[in-house]
Write an enzyme that holds these catalytic residues in place. Structure first.
Site, PDB file in Angstrom:
ATOM      1  N   TYR A 160      18.651  82.471 -19.356  1.00  0.00           N
ATOM      2  CA  TYR A 160      18.131  82.193 -20.658  1.00  0.00           C
ATOM      3  C   TYR A 160      18.852  82.134 -21.856  1.00  0.00           C
ATOM      4  CZ  TYR A 160      14.154  84.771 -17.854  1.00  0.00           C
ATOM      5  OH  TYR A 160      13.016  84.890 -17.032  1.00  0.00           O
TER       6      TYR A 160
ATOM      7  N   GLU B 235      12.355  90.207 -13.155  1.00  0.00           N
ATOM      8  CA  GLU B 235      12.984  88.683 -11.856  1.00  0.00           C
ATOM      9  C   GLU B 235      14.124  89.518 -11.335  1.00  0.00           C
ATOM     10  OE1 GLU B 235      13.612  85.720 -14.092  1.00  0.00           O
ATOM     11  OE2 GLU B 235      11.733  85.339 -15.307  1.00  0.00           O
TER      12      GLU B 235
END
EC number: 1.14.12.17
Length: 405
Positions: free
Chosen positions: A95, A137
């Site tokens: 990310y 997630e």
């Protein structure tokens, strides 16, 4: 939580994103893949070449900016993307890499208009959104691993059987190499398949709907060979699966994922509409319906080129024969002479609302549809014109999400 000042700055960029969003995402992917070429094979190359992936990301960024003060509004989209990320094996450490190149792309495309204040606000907002994805997630990875027969990352599967279903679609029956149990799934879900294509430096990952029912000792995917349309880039993985992978070969699978699933609490009539290879999740849903809701009326409508392209027809017709609550109808755009001689289809040409209405007696039910984008637009607009409310229209995109308006 974002400060009010950050929220206002982000919202002020909405008009800019509406105009320049795709340019930003195109530049983002160029930067990302140049710096991290290993990430390219998380993505479908054909979707990249056609600009679908860039447009989908631009739409997601625009939606995040538009609803930055009410991020719960985009939670369904976040969960849908998170399913795909979990299936692909996206990790938290990726990310910051994405954030770095997204902010740099904003700066490059907007130039002086991207002030330090705007970039700072977007950096803060990205951190909040990324944290939401990472949290969701993480739970998905944990739940995937802890379910009976489950696993969290990728697992080796053997091609136990390879069946040619039509001129362009082949089914692959996949069994675990370790011969252990496999996770159950909901009809409509998909798996990611990871392959190493000879001559390619990196592995490739693609997602394919499961086309059979849960509870079997195998998973089945039915894959269209994407190299028959010269106007569309060939699908590298689909071609390799058809031509390079043989029975006995090993591939790697994620556990099933996806939120395009049947509502098992609904007992009203259900209509399953598919175009081309979009029938794969619909066949899975049909298996589930006749098994778990044997009294529920089902209309199965499929549109394809002709009988040579029509996959899984015998399987669907056998289910309809065994379960009288199921009605099937075929629409062939270009029937062959053999199709005409055998009266193998119910409508020639393209699916339209009057024909749907002739098959489905009421709007009081659920409609699930999947297929190529033009097909899905036609179905969605037809159902809207008929007065089918949004809550009763359920659909799945193959690849990046698009607009059906």
């Amino acid at each position: 939580m974002l400060s009010e000042q950050t929220i206002q700055i982000i919202k002020s960029t909405v008009p800019v994103l509406e105009v320049h969003g795709v340019a930003i995402t195109k530049r983002f992917y160029q930067r990302l893949f140049t710096a991290h070429p290993e990430l390219l094979n998380l993505f479908n190359h054909a979707n990249q070449k056609q600009g679908r992936q860039q447009t989908a990301l631009a739409n997601a960024v625009y939606a995040a900016a538009l609803h930055i003060d009410r991020l719960e509004m985009i939670l369904p989209a976040v969960k849908q993307i998170a399913h795909k990320h979990r299936s692909l094996g996206v990790k938290p450490e990726q990310y910051p890499i994405v954030g770095e190149h997204l902010l740099a792309a904003i700066k490059e495309v907007l130039g002086d208009a991207a002030t330090d204040e705007i970039l700072g606000a977007w950096a803060e907002a990205y951190g909040v959104i990324a944290s939401a994805f990472i949290g969701i997630e993480s739970d998905m990875y944990t739940n995937s691993a802890l379910q009976p027969g489950g696993w969290s990352d990728f697992r080796a599967f053997v091609i136990a059987r390879k069946d040619r279903e039509s001129d362009v679609i082949t089914s692959f029956y996949l069994t675990p190499q370790d011969q252990g149990p496999i996770a159950a799934f909901e009809a409509g879900q998909y798996v990611s398949i990871r392959v190493q294509i000879p001559g390619d430096e990196h592995t490739h990952i693609r997602q394919y709907s499961l086309s059979h029912t849960s509870g079997q000792p195998f998973y089945r995917i039915s894959v269209k060979r994407e190299d028959t349309n010269p106007a569309v880039p060939a699908g590298k993985v689909s071609v390799y699966l058809h031509n390079g992978i043989q029975e006995g070969d090993v591939v790697w699978l994620s556990a099933p994922a996806g939120d395009f699933t049947l509502d098992s609490t609904d007992t009203r009539p259900v209509t399953l509409l598919s175009g081309g290879v979009g029938l794969t999740p619909m066949v899975s849903m049909l298996h589930a319906l006749v098994t778990t809701q044997p009294d529920r009326k089902v209309t199965f409508i499929h549109a394809t080129q002709n009988g040579e392209h029509h996959a899984l027809r015998a399987e669907v017709e056998q289910l309809a024969k065994e379960h009288p609550q199921v009605t099937v109808a075929w629409c062939y755009a270009q029937p062959t002479s053999d199709d005409r001689g055998a009266q193998a289809f119910h409508k020639e040409g393209y699916l339209d609302l009057p024909w749907i209405q002739s098959l489905v007696p009421t709007t009081d039910g659920s409609f699930y549809f999947c297929g190529p984008l033009p097909f899905m637009k036609t179905v969605n607009q037809s159902l809207i014109a008929w007065g089918v409310p949004e809550a009763n229209r359920h659909y799945e995109f193959f690849g990046p999400a698009g607009a059906l308006s």
